[in-house]
Write a protein that holds these residues in place. Sequence first.
Motif, PDB file in Angstrom:
ATOM      1  N   HIS A  97      -0.399  13.603  -2.643  1.00 44.47           N
ATOM      2  CA  HIS A  97      -0.364  12.190  -3.011  1.00 44.47           C
ATOM      3  C   HIS A  97       1.037  11.604  -2.797  1.00 44.47           C
ATOM      4  O   HIS A  97       1.182  10.502  -2.251  1.00 44.47           O
ATOM      5  N   ARG A 130       2.004   8.737  -0.070  1.00 44.71           N
ATOM      6  CA  ARG A 130       2.626   7.497  -0.532  1.00 44.71           C
ATOM      7  C   ARG A 130       3.953   7.254   0.195  1.00 44.71           C
ATOM      8  O   ARG A 130       4.269   6.136   0.572  1.00 44.71           O
ATOM      9  N   ASN A 186       4.965   4.070   2.569  1.00 42.60           N
ATOM     10  CA  ASN A 186       6.161   3.243   2.315  1.00 42.60           C
ATOM     11  C   ASN A 186       7.041   3.156   3.555  1.00 42.60           C
ATOM     12  O   ASN A 186       7.647   2.113   3.814  1.00 42.60           O
TER      13      ASN A 186
END
Length: 181
Positions: free
Chosen positions: A170, A174, A178
């Motif tokens: 995760h 992420r 970004n």
Amino acid sequence: MVLSCLMTVLIILPLNHLEAVQLKEVKLGETVVLKCNISFNEIHWLKISEGRPMALMVTSLKHNGELSVVWNYNESRLEGFMEKQMTGLRIVHVSTSDLGTYYCASLYQKHLDFDKGVQLYTSQQSKEEPNDHVKGLSGGLDGLSLHYQVFAAVLCFGLLGMFLAVSVVHMKTRRKQNLQH
């Protein structure tokens, strides 16, 4: 993960300290009545035979004070009852498979509180056998408890590893999202 750890703490660990304080001679084929001296809304009946615990029945009190059988392992031979504000277990047509040590327990604030145990035996057994069974009970449970504690520990670590792997994936996903924005 929490459930497996909780099961070890709530069920297996208290079993190490159980003792049968009452011996009750029974005759095969007759009906036996066991009473529970614990007064809570939900009562769990447990039998230990040959060092193995077995759940038999769960009873609960309704709002009107009547007894309700929530779950029953063998409805044809096991009956829950209430008499003089005391719950009980009736075993119909006792057989050799019913011989063992019986406990009632209540679940209170995430802790099982056990009543004193009653060991059923027949006159065909020698007088020494019931006492030897009671003494050997903790030895059998220690092995059983250790087995389940190891199983629970392995399960807990496996679930913890899975949780960490999902967390790492995760976080990396992420981080990639970004960087793309």
